[in-house]
Design an enzyme around this catalytic site. Structure first.
Site, mmCIF file in Angstrom:
data_model
loop_
_atom_site.group_PDB
_atom_site.id
_atom_site.type_symbol
_atom_site.label_atom_id
_atom_site.label_comp_id
_atom_site.label_asym_id
_atom_site.label_seq_id
_atom_site.Cartn_x
_atom_site.Cartn_y
_atom_site.Cartn_z
ATOM 1 N N HIS A 51 1.355 -1.065 0.206
ATOM 2 C CA HIS A 51 -0.121 0.110 0.231
ATOM 3 C C HIS A 51 1.007 1.324 -0.237
ATOM 4 O O HIS A 51 1.310 1.352 1.315
ATOM 5 C CB HIS A 51 -0.580 -0.027 1.238
ATOM 6 C CG HIS A 51 -2.482 1.318 1.097
ATOM 7 N ND1 HIS A 51 -1.539 2.365 1.478
ATOM 8 C CD2 HIS A 51 -3.672 0.775 0.890
ATOM 9 C CE1 HIS A 51 -2.804 2.997 0.869
ATOM 10 N NE2 HIS A 51 -3.950 1.906 1.050
ATOM 11 N N ARG A 109 -5.104 -5.516 -6.306
ATOM 12 C CA ARG A 109 -6.317 -5.641 -5.989
ATOM 13 C C ARG A 109 -6.385 -3.906 -5.987
ATOM 14 O O ARG A 109 -5.805 -2.756 -5.339
ATOM 15 C CB ARG A 109 -6.631 -5.864 -4.554
ATOM 16 C CG ARG A 109 -7.575 -5.283 -4.247
ATOM 17 C CD ARG A 109 -8.155 -6.492 -2.803
ATOM 18 N NE ARG A 109 -7.380 -5.593 -1.294
ATOM 19 C CZ ARG A 109 -7.828 -4.666 -1.078
ATOM 20 N NH1 ARG A 109 -8.881 -3.932 -1.071
ATOM 21 N NH2 ARG A 109 -7.334 -3.910 0.585
ATOM 22 N N GLU A 118 -6.888 4.718 1.134
ATOM 23 C CA GLU A 118 -7.247 5.926 0.405
ATOM 24 C C GLU A 118 -7.704 7.189 0.101
ATOM 25 O O GLU A 118 -7.538 8.042 -1.166
ATOM 26 C CB GLU A 118 -7.062 4.622 -1.175
ATOM 27 C CG GLU A 118 -6.819 5.083 -1.965
ATOM 28 C CD GLU A 118 -5.976 4.038 -3.154
ATOM 29 O OE1 GLU A 118 -5.906 2.486 -2.548
ATOM 30 O OE2 GLU A 118 -6.607 3.666 -4.015
ATOM 31 N N ARG A 139 -2.610 1.078 -6.520
ATOM 32 C CA ARG A 139 -1.708 1.289 -6.251
ATOM 33 C C ARG A 139 -0.411 0.889 -6.278
ATOM 34 O O ARG A 139 0.482 0.981 -6.041
ATOM 35 C CB ARG A 139 -2.429 0.061 -5.058
ATOM 36 C CG ARG A 139 -3.151 0.416 -4.396
ATOM 37 C CD ARG A 139 -3.858 -0.549 -3.351
ATOM 38 N NE ARG A 139 -4.824 -0.117 -2.398
ATOM 39 C CZ ARG A 139 -5.338 -0.121 -1.426
ATOM 40 N NH1 ARG A 139 -5.346 -1.369 -1.148
ATOM 41 N NH2 ARG A 139 -6.645 0.165 -0.774
HETATM 42 C C1 SIN Z 1 -7.756 2.330 2.220
HETATM 43 O O1 SIN Z 1 -8.464 2.433 2.843
HETATM 44 O O2 SIN Z 1 -7.001 2.824 1.586
HETATM 45 C C2 SIN Z 1 -6.807 0.674 2.622
HETATM 46 C C3 SIN Z 1 -8.473 -0.571 2.888
HETATM 47 C C4 SIN Z 1 -8.034 -1.129 1.165
HETATM 48 O O3 SIN Z 1 -7.241 -1.511 1.206
HETATM 49 O O4 SIN Z 1 -9.437 -0.952 0.751
#
Ligand code: SIN
Length: 444
Positions: free
Chosen positions: A240, A421, A255, A279
């Site tokens: 992430h 993802r 995000e 991502r």
């Molecule tokens: C996020 O909100 O960035 C993390 C949640 C997700 O991985 O969907």
């Protein structure tokens, strides 16, 4: 099997809670086992929202979306490595999931946009609070109202199949017990907290920190494998891009902070990427910066659109200043560069044309004091690979045959997301495939 548990769900994150509730609705007697002292798993940490298409909320906001568009964008973002059948089922059942949740008093009344999507598809609580903890609380209340037993501190150490179903060996409060049932649903999450498995399957991330709760150690993979299940795509691990990790704890900065308008700048105070690209691309762009980290820059308007920012501030993750120049000096960036970057960005927002990086979502001018910065770098977040399932959540063996009575849903299953993802698809997956596991396991 009157008075006896028909189905045991292993794991009490959103997928497990949903599967249990769904099976209970159909009339099955279900029990949930959770190895950690508290329920929630990684779902508790999901921040931004739940993706869904063709919903009432989208229409009320004038957003004309479609499951085809959702499919195509997710397939593209996943490097076209997503299992088409899982993806087809997923993208056509998110609206049903939103509707199903309403009976449990789940109010996802606000929309945001995350990386890799062309329009607002991410449903989140009306007060903009983090979706995961909110959903776990609502689902746990529903499970309790339904009288479904949850055993915490209860780790399944062995799973065996016999002529009538399964025998589970569990350690509960240091005592070994045996349980029996006809069906098992694995909802144990991924392996993003297992240093050992990350090193084995994605050695390039061996030294990265993780956003995962400590229970995410891949237990379900081992249990499934002991019954002959096929594991797929285990090398596909997501990092992430925006994780605050300056201290002992890591904090995922959702995000949605970018979805609501924040930009990313490097140590020179310059933007370097479309912040709402996938991502994978945003993480790689941060890693490619000379320092390997970046700053999220936002203003008061963005701050008010994301409730979690108040939390990040309360634990000392956020720098705040009345002017951009002061903010720059607080974080040791060149004042003039940061001012120029924000001026250029604001002009791009007004023209709705980010000629530099082609961003076209989450565009909001940064012009209202106070201004804020959060120091971020990528960390291990999600394991896209896992147990091979079909669209009915049956666990498949090495030859593609169904292992009777065994189901898997959520991050423990592999194949839906391809090699990247999309944010907001994980929570959606837990509800869509959690329900599916609850339904399919209820067939006689
Ligand atoms: C996020 O909100 O960035 C993390 C949640 C997700 O991985 O969907």
């Amino acid at each position: 099997m009157e008075n006896q548990v028909e189905t045991i769900v292993i794991g009490a994150g959103c997928a497990g809670l949903t599967a249990a509730l769904q099976a209970h609705e159909i009339g099955k007697k279900v029990m949930i086992l959770e190895k950690m002292p508290r329920i929630g798993g990684n779902s508790m940490r999901a921040s931004s929202g739940m993706n869904a298409t063709e919903t009432d909320l989208q229409l009320k906001n004038g957003i004309i979306d479609s499951s085809e568009k959702f499919y195509n964008e997710t397939f593209q973002a996943g490097g076209k490595m997503n299992d088409p059948q899982l993806l087809q089922y997923f993208t056509t059942h998110t609206n049903g999931a939103i509707e199903w949740l309403k009976q449990y008093d789940v109010d996802l009344g606000d929309l945001t946009t995350l990386g890799g999507m062309s329009l607002a598809r991410t449903h989140r609580p009306t007060d903009t609070s983090p979706v995961g903890a909110y959903l776990v609380k609502k689902l746990a209340a529903a499970v309790e109202n339904a009288g479904i037993e949850i055993r915490t501190d209860c780790k399944v150490t062995n799973l065996q199949q016999n002529a009538t179903g399964f025998q589970l060996t569990v350690i509960q409060n240091e005592k070994q017990l045996h349980l029996e049932c006809r069906k098992v649903i694995l909802a144990t999450g991924g392996f993003g907290a297992s240093k050992e498995l990350i090193k084995q399957y994605a050695p390039q991330y061996a030294d990265f920190k993780t956003t995962n709760q400590e229970g995410a150690t891949g237990d379900g993979l081992r249990l499934a494998q002991s019954l002959g299940a096929q594991l797929i795509q285990l090398n596909l691990v997501q990092i992430h891009p925006t994780v605050q990790q300056d201290n002992q704890h890591t904090y995922l900065i959702g995000e949605t902070v970018r979805g609501e308008g924040a930009i990313l700048v490097n140590n020179a105070g310059k933007r370097f990427v479309n912040e709402l690209d996938t991502r994978k691309k945003v993480s790689n762009a941060i890693i490619a910066q000379p320092t390997g980290h970046a700053y999220l820059i936002l203003d008061q308007k963005v701050f008010q659109r994301v409730k979690a920012l108040g939390f990040y501030q309360s634990v000392g993750l956020v720098e705040q200043a009345d002017t951009l120049a002061e903010l720059a000096s607080q974080i040791n960036l060149d004042q003039q560069h940061l001012r120029e970057t924000v001026t250029e960005w604001n002009a791009a927002v007004k023209k709705q044309n980010d000629a530099q990086f082609g961003r076209h979502t989450g565009m909001r001018t940064l012009d209202t004091a106070p201004f804020y910065a959060i120091h971020v770098a990528p960390a291990v977040h999600y394991t896209m690979g896992g147990i091979h399932i079909d669209k009915e959540t049956h666990v498949l063996d090495e030859n593609g045959n169904v292992i009777p009575g065994l189901f898997a849903a959520g991050e423990v299953a592999g194949g839906l997301h391809g090699n990247n993802r999309v944010g907001g698809n994980s929570i959606a997956e837990t509800i869509v495939f959690g329900r599916q596991a609850g339904i399919q396991s209820s067939k006689d």
